[in-house]
Design a protein around this motif. Sequence first.
Motif, PDB file in Angstrom:
ATOM      1  N   SER A 151       0.840  -1.215   0.000  1.00 57.52           N
ATOM      2  CA  SER A 151       0.000   0.000   0.000  1.00 57.52           C
ATOM      3  C   SER A 151       0.866   1.252   0.000  1.00 57.52           C
ATOM      4  N   ASP A 152       1.926   1.249   0.828  1.00 58.48           N
ATOM      5  CA  ASP A 152       2.840   2.392   0.869  1.00 58.48           C
ATOM      6  C   ASP A 152       3.484   2.613  -0.498  1.00 58.48           C
TER       7      ASP A 152
ATOM      8  N   SER B 190       2.436   1.625  -3.406  1.00 55.86           N
ATOM      9  CA  SER B 190       1.426   2.061  -4.363  1.00 55.86           C
ATOM     10  C   SER B 190       1.181   3.564  -4.238  1.00 55.86           C
ATOM     11  N   ALA B 191       1.085   4.047  -3.007  1.00 55.88           N
ATOM     12  CA  ALA B 191       0.855   5.476  -2.783  1.00 55.88           C
ATOM     13  C   ALA B 191       2.025   6.320  -3.302  1.00 55.88           C
ATOM     14  N   LYS B 192       3.255   5.838  -3.135  1.00 57.79           N
ATOM     15  CA  LYS B 192       4.437   6.578  -3.577  1.00 57.79           C
ATOM     16  C   LYS B 192       4.600   6.573  -5.095  1.00 57.79           C
TER      17      LYS B 192
ATOM     18  N   LYS C 131      -1.633  -1.570  -6.166  1.00 59.91           N
ATOM     19  CA  LYS C 131      -1.139  -2.628  -5.290  1.00 59.91           C
ATOM     20  C   LYS C 131      -1.164  -3.979  -6.004  1.00 59.91           C
TER      21      LYS C 131
END
Length: 182
Positions: free
Chosen positions: A23-24, A26-28, A33
Amino acid sequence: MGDFSALGEKLKATRNKMGLSLSDMSAKTGVSKTMLSQIERSESMPTIATVWKIANGLKIKLETLLDDSSQLYEVKSIDDKLAIKDDDGRMIIHSIFPFSPISGYEVFYGVFKPGCNYSDDNHTNSTTEQLFVTDGELEMIVGQNTYRITAGCSLSFDSSEKHRYINNGDIDANVLIIVNYE
């Protein structure tokens, strides 16, 4: 484009070393994901645009993900590195191993010419600095403390403290510097 067979393993190792969840990451990166998971499991071969998004989002070189494992060793000359100069050319710094979020550090080769008196108080994201003098002598002022480092000696200090590199000698002080980041 090349062989992506090791991409999944490298991506997963990079994510784990950076302490990121899917998730981290994917956000960056802006990559889903699901896609990241498929790449890590070698179930999907991404486009070059996707690999660029991942590298840019993680602030790493594209080569970090695509590096051919057959090239484990590479000789580079200091003459091919761009030198950063300051203090009227009395401080010359070469980045010999650039920062990588995987290692968390970068390595510099510094030449501090006689008369150099350079203050460095711009380390806002680094934690420690280690330096090793190979030739000459360097005086280091860290906070309120002064250290004399001669050839063959080293110093480790909190790089967030204001520090100054001084060469009071008659010859160049050649120094290896490792800067560690959080």
